[in-house]
Each structure stands twice: as C-alpha cells, then as structure tokens.
Design a protein around this motif. Structure first.
Motif, PDB file in Angstrom:
ATOM      1  N   LYS A  73       0.655  -1.079  -0.255  1.00  0.00           N
ATOM      2  CA  LYS A  73       0.277  -0.572   0.275  1.00  0.00           C
ATOM      3  C   LYS A  73       0.770   1.045   0.200  1.00  0.00           C
ATOM      4  O   LYS A  73       1.498   1.415   0.745  1.00  0.00           O
ATOM      5  N   SER A  74       1.331   1.833  -1.192  1.00  0.00           N
ATOM      6  CA  SER A  74       1.874   2.935  -1.233  1.00  0.00           C
ATOM      7  C   SER A  74       0.740   4.222  -0.770  1.00  0.00           C
ATOM      8  O   SER A  74      -0.376   4.451  -1.167  1.00  0.00           O
ATOM      9  N   PHE A 220      -5.608  -2.500   8.935  1.00  0.00           N
ATOM     10  CA  PHE A 220      -5.280  -2.004   9.769  1.00  0.00           C
ATOM     11  C   PHE A 220      -3.918  -1.917   9.685  1.00  0.00           C
ATOM     12  O   PHE A 220      -2.778  -3.526  10.131  1.00  0.00           O
ATOM     13  N   TRP A 221      -3.188  -0.896   9.625  1.00  0.00           N
ATOM     14  CA  TRP A 221      -1.724  -1.031   9.750  1.00  0.00           C
ATOM     15  C   TRP A 221      -0.970   0.879   9.845  1.00  0.00           C
ATOM     16  O   TRP A 221      -1.620   1.648  10.122  1.00  0.00           O
ATOM     17  N   THR A 222      -0.039   1.087  10.072  1.00  0.00           N
ATOM     18  CA  THR A 222       0.593   2.494   9.911  1.00  0.00           C
ATOM     19  C   THR A 222       2.045   2.431   9.728  1.00  0.00           C
ATOM     20  O   THR A 222       2.196   1.423   8.348  1.00  0.00           O
ATOM     21  N   ASN A 223       1.605   3.817   9.177  1.00  0.00           N
ATOM     22  CA  ASN A 223       2.712   4.445   7.711  1.00  0.00           C
ATOM     23  C   ASN A 223       3.489   5.018   8.696  1.00  0.00           C
ATOM     24  O   ASN A 223       2.800   6.452   9.058  1.00  0.00           O
ATOM     25  N   ILE A 235      -0.326  -4.576  10.115  1.00  0.00           N
ATOM     26  CA  ILE A 235      -1.043  -5.285  11.647  1.00  0.00           C
ATOM     27  C   ILE A 235      -1.981  -6.720  10.751  1.00  0.00           C
ATOM     28  O   ILE A 235      -1.733  -7.788  11.261  1.00  0.00           O
ATOM     29  N   VAL A 236      -3.099  -6.146  10.310  1.00  0.00           N
ATOM     30  CA  VAL A 236      -3.815  -7.129  10.383  1.00  0.00           C
ATOM     31  C   VAL A 236      -4.500  -6.766   8.658  1.00  0.00           C
ATOM     32  O   VAL A 236      -4.517  -5.621   8.107  1.00  0.00           O
ATOM     33  N   SER A 361       1.627   6.698  11.772  1.00  0.00           N
ATOM     34  CA  SER A 361       0.038   7.299  11.538  1.00  0.00           C
ATOM     35  C   SER A 361      -0.352   5.896  11.706  1.00  0.00           C
ATOM     36  O   SER A 361      -0.168   4.723  10.734  1.00  0.00           O
ATOM     37  N   THR A 362      -1.359   5.791  12.603  1.00  0.00           N
ATOM     38  CA  THR A 362      -1.916   4.669  11.867  1.00  0.00           C
ATOM     39  C   THR A 362      -3.957   5.119  11.421  1.00  0.00           C
ATOM     40  O   THR A 362      -4.180   5.683  11.269  1.00  0.00           O
TER      41      THR A 362
END
Length: 426
Positions: A73-74, A220-223, A235-236, A361-362
C-alpha cells in the motif's frame, strides 16, 4: 614471685594470641562473605540480563503465486496528519520511549478494566473507544490512489449520513462499505488516519468483526512519512475469504528477515513472501498460523485482539482469540513479556528499525478489488481461498462483480471495541 610473673606472661601471651586469632578468623569470615555477596550479585545480574533480553524480544507491486500473497500500500498522494515531538525509542523491557502528538488521550491506564493488572512500564497515551471512537481521526475524502481499488473514500459527514459509520448501543464503532445493488463507478467506503504519530510503542486493536468476502481488501496498519521512506507495518491484512491474518513490512532497501525458517526466527507464523522487506519487491510478509485470525472465521469466533510492538529492538505482532486474551491486556496493564512467542517478529540485527521506520500514523481502510484483491481474483490455494473468487461467483473479473452485487458486501464492515496505543515514558 618469679612464678607469678611467669604465669602472668603466659596469660598475657594466651590472651594476645587468642585476640589475634579471633581477629584473623573474623577477617576471613568477612572476606568469605564479601566474595559470596559478589558472586550472588554477578549471578543475579546475569539472570536479570537474560530475563530483560527475553522481555525485550517480546518486547503492498502485488501478486499471488502459489498462494503466497504480497500486499503493498503506497501512500503516494494520500493525506497524512499529525506532528511529532520526540524521537526516543527503546524496548518493552523498561527502556525509554517517547510519544508523538496525541489528540485522544487517557491519563490512567486500566481505569475501566476487568482483567488482572500487572506491573508494566507501558502507559496508555491514546484510546479510541465508545461514543468518542472517531475523535482524533482524519477521514480521507478521495478515490483510492494508494491501492487503486474501485472505492471512493468519503468524509465524516457523508459517512454518517449514508450509514457507513455508526456507534452501536453497545458502544462499538462500525465502518461499512456501500451496499447499493449496482453502481456505475466506485462504491463508497471508509479510510481513517490518526492525527497523532508515534515512532515507538505498543498498539492494541480489539475487533469483533472485519470486512470479508470476494473483492474485499481491508487493513489495519501504520505508515511513516514519504512512503516508503518512513516504512509501513501491516498488522491486519488479507483479501477475499482468507482465514489467516498476514503481517508485512515495506521499507527502503536494506531491511530484511534473517531467515525464512519459523524456528530460526522464533515465530509461530510462516514467512510466505520474500525475506527482503524492500517495497519494490512486495515487502516481507508473515502469515499467522491461526485459522480464525482473519475474515469470516475471525468474525464467527467472536473476533479477538491484535497487538504490535515497535521499538529499536524490532517489530512484533501477536493475535489472541476472544477466549484467550491475556488478562494484563484486559486490565489495561499490558506486558508483552507475558504473551509468549509472537506470530511475526522482525529483529533489528537485520533491519535497523530507527533507520527504516519514522513516525507512524495509524490507519483503517477497506478497499475493493485494486492491486491485490483484483489481481488474485482467479487465484486459489490460500487458507480459506482454496477456490478462487472467479469460480465461487461465476464472474470473470473483480470490478464487474463489485459493481453489480451490492448485497455481497453486507459483511464488508469493521466492528471495533477499541484501539489503544501505549508507550514507555522517557
């Protein structure tokens, strides 16, 4: 008289000898005790070091080949929010971690908890739950320029008006995909990003339901900033009818897994993509062994809890079924050292965390088709996806199915109890 003097001399000699002997004996006892104390201290320090080291550890270009998913996911072109205030970060065994800015905070960890509290260095710095769940998030209001799915993300007002977001009577947060029977363009969906950012900490997601079904691709991720410069932690994540969660890192060149062997990495999951985490190669993904950690299987099992630790020693991800959530998490006093082996673990010796991961960021999002769910539409073999979506639906491509089968997305929603972020104060 001579006899008395002789007797006095003998007595004095005996007294002096006995005093010197006692002194020597006492001196030897003190020396022995001192050595024993030193040895005990050394042994204690070694044992403590082992314990702390153990606690410290605990402390998406897209394709699918032979059921090996590569998620990417860019964040190019996407909006990010937040500002940082510090850059200190170390591990969960008690070292310093510093918070970025937070707009939805809590001052007392565990104040509404019912589990068993333990002593922990972690303090709750941000919580999203109940009627205030959506406070502190920015809603993306644009097409999916990140993964090119056929969705239009909508602003908060539109989401609420169109019943795409809601807070239930039980206090859970809902995020849905549009279920209009047919659409000519894109379906409406939700993507939210925290206004706060952190370069270290502990993330805990308590979810009851996640989007599932052919064509769906939730995460569900952080970047970090300037993707992929700041790194990405999924994460998910999964697609379609998958049943096993996949966690993945995406970085600049130079970060990798030390091995593809689960035993060597000391994880319960399986490496299913490259050991090289570089984003241009699709990242380094690890699939959870649990067959109820994603999708419909997760939902029918009452959901569960996902946790992620980010610190200078590495990045770890755990999953817990609803019936097996650690009591320290429930109590609001999380201690990763009590959680056992994570299903995913990327250690700093082969990936310099402070170099490859900036302030994170979440993010929650649900896209449809796009670079992954669309490209694997005809693929089969992944857990839960033993039969391809093309075969299951009788439709040859993802976009056509999504635009003409709105009722198929009744299960494409998130239902969340909470998102909590903890840090170790500096």
């Amino acid at each position: 008289m001579f006899f008395c003097r002789s007797l006095l001399f003998v007595c004095l000699s005996y007294f002096l000898f006995d005093s010197v002997g006692a002194s020597n004996i006492a001196s030897r006892l003190v020396g022995r005790t001192s050595r024993q104390v030193r040895r005990f201290t050394q042994d204690f320090n070694v044992a403590l070091g082992v314990v702390l080291d153990s606690r410290e550890k605990l402390l998406p270009q897209v394709h699918l080949t032979n059921s090996q998913s590569v998620f990417c996911k860019s964040d190019a072109g996407a909006t990010s929010a937040g500002s940082n205030s510090s850059s200190s970060s170390l591990g969960p065994s008690g070292s310093s971690e510093s918070a970025g800015s937070s707009t939805n905070t809590a001052s007392a960890a565990g104040s509404t908890s019912t589990g068993v509290a333990v002593s922990t260095p972690y303090k709750l710095v941000e919580e999203h739950s109940g009627s205030d769940f959506f406070d502190g998030w920015t809603f993306t209001d644009a097409a999916d320029v990140t993964t090119h799915g056929i969705v239009d993300y909508v602003d908060e007002g539109t989401a609420s008006a169109n019943n795409l977001t809601a807070i239930t009577s039980d206090g859970t947060a809902i995020m849905r995909v549009e279920t209009t029977a047919t659409v000519t363009g894109n379906r409406q969906s939700i993507r939210i990003t925290t206004n706060s950012i952190y370069n270290s900490g502990l993330w805990i997601l308590d979810a009851i339901h996640m989007p599932t079904g052919c064509g769906t691709w939730p995460a569900f991720w952080t970047n970090g900033p300037n993707w992929p410069d700041g790194g990405e932690i999924d994460i998910v994540e999964g697609v379609g009818d998958n049943t096993n969660d996949q966690a993945t890192l995406h970085t600049l060149e130079g970060c990798s897994l030390a091995s593809s062997s689960s035993s060597t990495l000391d994880i319960t999951g399986s490496v299913i993509t490259s050991t090289d985490c570089v984003s241009t190669g699709g990242g380094c993904g690890i699939r959870a062994s649990s067959t109820v950690s994603y999708g419909a299987a997760f939902n029918s099992n009452g959901g569960g809890v996902f946790t992620m630790t980010l610190n200078s020693s590495g990045i770890a991800v755990w999953f817990f079924e609803r019936s097996n959530i650690p009591s320290d998490i429930t109590a609001g006093t999380p201690l990763p050292g009590l959680w056992g082996t994570p299903f995913a673990w990327w250690a700093s010796p082969t990936c310099n965390i402070t170099e490859f991961f900036g302030y994170q960021s979440t993010i929650f999002d649900t896209t449809l088709c796009g670079d992954l769910a669309g490209s694997v539409w005809s693929d089969a073999g992944a857990p839960g996806q033993e039969q391809s979506c093309a075969t299951r639906t009788g439709v040859s491509d993802c976009d056509t199915f999504v635009r003409n089968n709105g009722a198929s997305f009744q299960e494409a929603y998130w239902e969340l109890n909470s998102v909590k972020i903890y840090q170790i104060p500096s």
